[in-house]
Design an enzyme around this catalytic site. Structure first.
Site, PDB file in Angstrom:
ATOM      1  N   ARG A 254     -10.395  -8.139   9.389  1.00 57.25           N
ATOM      2  CA  ARG A 254     -10.164  -9.197   8.396  1.00 57.25           C
ATOM      3  C   ARG A 254     -11.032 -10.420   8.710  1.00 57.25           C
ATOM      4  O   ARG A 254     -10.670 -11.548   8.381  1.00 57.25           O
ATOM      5  CB  ARG A 254      -8.681  -9.587   8.367  1.00 57.25           C
ATOM      6  CG  ARG A 254      -7.772  -8.487   7.890  1.00 57.25           C
ATOM      7  CD  ARG A 254      -6.492  -8.985   7.246  1.00 57.25           C
ATOM      8  NE  ARG A 254      -5.732  -7.850   6.770  1.00 57.25           N
ATOM      9  CZ  ARG A 254      -4.659  -7.351   7.398  1.00 57.25           C
ATOM     10  NH1 ARG A 254      -4.203  -7.929   8.498  1.00 57.25           N
ATOM     11  NH2 ARG A 254      -4.027  -6.286   6.929  1.00 57.25           N
TER      12      ARG A 254
ATOM     13  N   LYS B 267      -3.570   4.979   6.230  1.00 56.61           N
ATOM     14  CA  LYS B 267      -4.026   5.478   7.529  1.00 56.61           C
ATOM     15  C   LYS B 267      -3.981   6.995   7.550  1.00 56.61           C
ATOM     16  O   LYS B 267      -3.046   7.596   7.024  1.00 56.61           O
ATOM     17  CB  LYS B 267      -3.107   4.969   8.638  1.00 56.61           C
ATOM     18  CG  LYS B 267      -3.289   3.523   8.957  1.00 56.61           C
ATOM     19  CD  LYS B 267      -2.440   3.130  10.145  1.00 56.61           C
ATOM     20  CE  LYS B 267      -2.648   1.655  10.433  1.00 56.61           C
ATOM     21  NZ  LYS B 267      -2.300   0.789   9.268  1.00 56.61           N
TER      22      LYS B 267
ATOM     23  N   ARG C 172       7.017  -0.227   2.448  1.00 59.69           N
ATOM     24  CA  ARG C 172       6.682  -1.352   3.323  1.00 59.69           C
ATOM     25  C   ARG C 172       5.560  -2.206   2.727  1.00 59.69           C
ATOM     26  O   ARG C 172       4.738  -1.698   1.968  1.00 59.69           O
ATOM     27  CB  ARG C 172       6.294  -0.871   4.723  1.00 59.69           C
ATOM     28  CG  ARG C 172       5.179   0.154   4.763  1.00 59.69           C
ATOM     29  CD  ARG C 172       5.315   0.970   6.054  1.00 59.69           C
ATOM     30  NE  ARG C 172       4.271   1.960   6.234  1.00 59.69           N
ATOM     31  CZ  ARG C 172       4.330   3.197   5.755  1.00 59.69           C
ATOM     32  NH1 ARG C 172       5.353   3.593   5.022  1.00 59.69           N
ATOM     33  NH2 ARG C 172       3.359   4.054   5.994  1.00 59.69           N
TER      34      ARG C 172
ATOM     35  N   CYS D 127     -12.895  -7.837  14.260  1.00 60.06           N
ATOM     36  CA  CYS D 127     -11.735  -7.953  13.356  1.00 60.06           C
ATOM     37  C   CYS D 127     -12.040  -7.403  11.964  1.00 60.06           C
ATOM     38  O   CYS D 127     -13.035  -7.761  11.351  1.00 60.06           O
ATOM     39  CB  CYS D 127     -11.320  -9.411  13.231  1.00 60.06           C
ATOM     40  SG  CYS D 127      -9.951  -9.641  12.086  1.00 60.06           S
TER      41      CYS D 127
ATOM     42  N   ARG E 148       0.824  -1.205   0.000  1.00 62.33           N
ATOM     43  CA  ARG E 148       0.000   0.000   0.000  1.00 62.33           C
ATOM     44  C   ARG E 148       0.862   1.260   0.000  1.00 62.33           C
ATOM     45  O   ARG E 148       0.503   2.272  -0.583  1.00 62.33           O
ATOM     46  CB  ARG E 148      -0.883  -0.024   1.265  1.00 62.33           C
ATOM     47  CG  ARG E 148      -2.191   0.686   1.135  1.00 62.33           C
ATOM     48  CD  ARG E 148      -2.958   0.730   2.457  1.00 62.33           C
ATOM     49  NE  ARG E 148      -2.976  -0.471   3.232  1.00 62.33           N
ATOM     50  CZ  ARG E 148      -3.887  -1.450   3.149  1.00 62.33           C
ATOM     51  NH1 ARG E 148      -4.875  -1.335   2.279  1.00 62.33           N
ATOM     52  NH2 ARG E 148      -3.823  -2.515   3.917  1.00 62.33           N
ATOM     53  N   TYR E 149       1.969   1.208   0.714  1.00 66.72           N
ATOM     54  CA  TYR E 149       2.906   2.340   0.815  1.00 66.72           C
ATOM     55  C   TYR E 149       4.217   1.910   0.158  1.00 66.72           C
ATOM     56  O   TYR E 149       4.583   0.733   0.225  1.00 66.72           O
ATOM     57  CB  TYR E 149       3.200   2.677   2.281  1.00 66.72           C
ATOM     58  CG  TYR E 149       1.999   2.933   3.145  1.00 66.72           C
ATOM     59  CD1 TYR E 149       1.445   4.208   3.241  1.00 66.72           C
ATOM     60  CD2 TYR E 149       1.428   1.902   3.882  1.00 66.72           C
ATOM     61  CE1 TYR E 149       0.354   4.445   4.055  1.00 66.72           C
ATOM     62  CE2 TYR E 149       0.333   2.138   4.694  1.00 66.72           C
ATOM     63  CZ  TYR E 149      -0.205   3.413   4.782  1.00 66.72           C
ATOM     64  OH  TYR E 149      -1.282   3.644   5.587  1.00 66.72           O
TER      65      TYR E 149
ATOM     66  N   ASP F  10      -8.086   3.808   9.050  1.00 65.27           N
ATOM     67  CA  ASP F  10      -7.710   3.269   7.744  1.00 65.27           C
ATOM     68  C   ASP F  10      -8.792   3.697   6.767  1.00 65.27           C
ATOM     69  O   ASP F  10      -9.957   3.293   6.905  1.00 65.27           O
ATOM     70  CB  ASP F  10      -7.615   1.736   7.807  1.00 65.27           C
ATOM     71  CG  ASP F  10      -6.207   1.286   8.122  1.00 65.27           C
ATOM     72  OD1 ASP F  10      -5.348   1.407   7.244  1.00 65.27           O
ATOM     73  OD2 ASP F  10      -5.978   0.818   9.262  1.00 65.27           O
TER      74      ASP F  10
ATOM     75  N   ASP G 152     -12.938  -0.280  12.073  1.00 64.66           N
ATOM     76  CA  ASP G 152     -13.142  -0.356  10.623  1.00 64.66           C
ATOM     77  C   ASP G 152     -14.564  -0.816  10.307  1.00 64.66           C
ATOM     78  O   ASP G 152     -15.252  -1.400  11.151  1.00 64.66           O
ATOM     79  CB  ASP G 152     -12.127  -1.333  10.012  1.00 64.66           C
ATOM     80  CG  ASP G 152     -10.711  -0.794  10.114  1.00 64.66           C
ATOM     81  OD1 ASP G 152     -10.483   0.349   9.680  1.00 64.66           O
ATOM     82  OD2 ASP G 152      -9.844  -1.505  10.666  1.00 64.66           O
TER      83      ASP G 152
ATOM     84  N   CYS H  18      -5.714 -17.436  13.994  1.00 68.66           N
ATOM     85  CA  CYS H  18      -5.347 -16.625  15.163  1.00 68.66           C
ATOM     86  C   CYS H  18      -5.581 -17.473  16.415  1.00 68.66           C
ATOM     87  O   CYS H  18      -6.330 -18.459  16.386  1.00 68.66           O
ATOM     88  CB  CYS H  18      -6.239 -15.396  15.256  1.00 68.66           C
ATOM     89  SG  CYS H  18      -6.189 -14.362  13.785  1.00 68.66           S
TER      90      CYS H  18
ATOM     91  N   CYS I 222     -11.316 -12.031  17.285  1.00 72.64           N
ATOM     92  CA  CYS I 222     -11.894 -10.809  17.850  1.00 72.64           C
ATOM     93  C   CYS I 222     -13.168 -10.482  17.081  1.00 72.64           C
ATOM     94  O   CYS I 222     -13.172 -10.548  15.842  1.00 72.64           O
ATOM     95  CB  CYS I 222     -10.890  -9.675  17.721  1.00 72.64           C
ATOM     96  SG  CYS I 222      -9.237 -10.146  18.298  1.00 72.64           S
TER      97      CYS I 222
HETATM   98  S1  SF4 Z   1      -7.917  -8.657  15.161  1.00 69.79           S
HETATM   99 FE1  SF4 Z   1      -8.360 -10.257  13.619  1.00 69.79          FE
HETATM  100  S2  SF4 Z   1      -6.372 -10.876  12.836  1.00 69.79           S
HETATM  101 FE2  SF4 Z   1      -6.008  -9.823  14.803  1.00 69.79          FE
HETATM  102  S3  SF4 Z   1      -6.021 -11.455  16.362  1.00 69.79           S
HETATM  103 FE3  SF4 Z   1      -8.084 -10.619  16.274  1.00 69.79          FE
HETATM  104  S4  SF4 Z   1      -9.132 -11.984  14.811  1.00 69.79           S
HETATM  105 FE4  SF4 Z   1      -6.938 -12.296  14.488  1.00 69.79          FE
END
Ligand code: SF4
Length: 363
Positions: free
Chosen positions: A118, A323, A100, A116, A96-97, A316, A279, A109, A113
């Site tokens: 993603r 960001k 990096r 999340c 994206r940049y 983001d 997000d 994971c 979460c």
């Molecule tokens: S935010 Fe998403 S990618 Fe990060 S630990 Fe939690 S579930 Fe996994």
């Protein structure tokens, strides 16, 4: 407080297990099964032990225990809210940049979460686990782009790899001359601190590149003794640590909690780095705050803790535009009335108490 610490040594992955452990109400099981059919669920023993079963609004539970609210979509939500796919030249890489790249090594994971960004891409059964060949192609991409100075290992959680595998990939990256920094984004020190073993720490230290670790935590209770000890092992090994947190309604969206979180990070030798605005991930509206509220909290934080404890509050930009710091901004042009009062004044600056000062001041 009615905190019951269950005797668990396994990660809970099924809604029925959460109900059996008193972590979710039995009446909601059908909805939770619907959520779990769409988004991965995992609550490690470390985090299950932190949840206060007597508190229906427990901030740890709110982050990890699925909720029927996740079935409610909102306009603007997107399966790829920060535009990873639009900036992915080869599988596993997000460029994206200029200087990096993200290197998404794994799609699993230790915990999942509920907020999340993603969430459509991580978890068992998701299609984007990186094959050996894809991993080689990703390394070739990094090797052929000399402008890449920093490689950010993310996922999923790279620390779910074995120390041997993570060490191999770290070493491969570190042999690339122009890559000087390898940053690892992880929830493992919080979710499963025992994984920060001597073998894991040895794998993180590579010749030819400097390793940084970004530790993800959102509530001060996540910085348990175990987590603090894991962070100390990393810091003692000479690995610099930064934080990343997400501003979450009902978890950390008050000044006292944010203050305690940032102080806890600094006590653990973790420099507060990012406080992300939530997000637009699908089914996460119940966990998002407004940007105005986030700015008010940052103003409050400025008045409560030193610069050492200040993260950047960032968004983001949807679509993959990177960001942007969200402020608040303390500087603006002096208005005409202020310039009449003080002709030298070009700016007005707001101090941490909210008082306005003109700059330069009257001689
Ligand atoms: S935010 Fe998403 S990618 Fe990060 S630990 Fe939690 S579930 Fe996994």
């Amino acid at each position: 407080m009615n905190r019951i610490v269950p005797k668990l040594d396994a990660t809970l992955r099924q809604p029925a297990e959460l109900v059996a452990q008193g972590l979710a109400p039995a009446a909601g099981l059908i909805d939770l099964e619907k959520v779990a059919a769409r988004y991965a669920v995992a609550v490690t023993a470390d985090l299950a032990a932190l949840i206060d079963r007597g508190d229906p609004d427990d901030p740890i539970a709110r982050q990890f225990i699925p909720s029927a609210d996740e079935l409610i979509g909102q306009p603007g939500e997107n399966a790829d809210p920060i535009g990873d796919d639009a900036h992915s030249p080869v599988a596993g890489i997000v460029h994206r940049y200029p200087d990096r790249v993200l290197f998404k090594l794994v799609h699993v994971c230790a915990v999942y979460c509920r907020f999340c960004f993603r969430r459509e891409m991580v978890g068992p059964g998701k299609p984007n686990a990186l094959s050996e060949d894809a991993c080689r192609d990703a390394l070739d991409y990094i090797r052929s782009h000399r402008e890449i100075w920093e490689v950010i290992l993310t996922g999923g959680d790279p620390m779910m790899l074995s120390p041997r595998r993570l060490g191999e990939i770290m070493a491969d990256i570190a042999t690339i001359d122009h890559v000087k920094i390898i940053r690892i984004h992880t929830r493992v020190p919080v979710a499963d601190a025992a994984r920060i073993s001597p073998e894991m720490i040895a794998a993180l230290r590579v010749e030819g590149a400097t390793t940084w670790i970004a530790v993800h935590a959102n509530h001060p209770r996540e910085l348990t003794d175990k987590t603090r000890a894991a962070c100390a092992r990393l810091a003692d090994a000479g690995i610099p640590l930064v934080s990343q947190s997400v501003l979450l309604a009902g978890v950390n969206d008050d000044a006292a909690t944010l203050e305690a979180l940032m102080r806890a990070f600094v006590e653990c030798r973790i420099k507060p780095y990012y406080l992300h605005h939530g997000d637009l991930a699908p089914g996460t509206a119940h966990l998002r705050t407004t940007i105005e509220h986030g700015q008010d909290l940052m103003r409050a934080l400025r008045g409560r803790v030193s610069g050492l404890c200040q993260p950047d509050y960032v968004l983001d930009i949807p679509g993959g535009h990177g960001k942007a710091p969200l402020g608040p901004n303390y500087l603006s042009r002096a208005n005409s009335r202020e310039r009449e009062l003080s002709p030298e004044a070009r700016y007005r600056i707001v101090d941490y108490c909210g008082e306005v000062h003109l700059y330069p001041p009257k001689p």
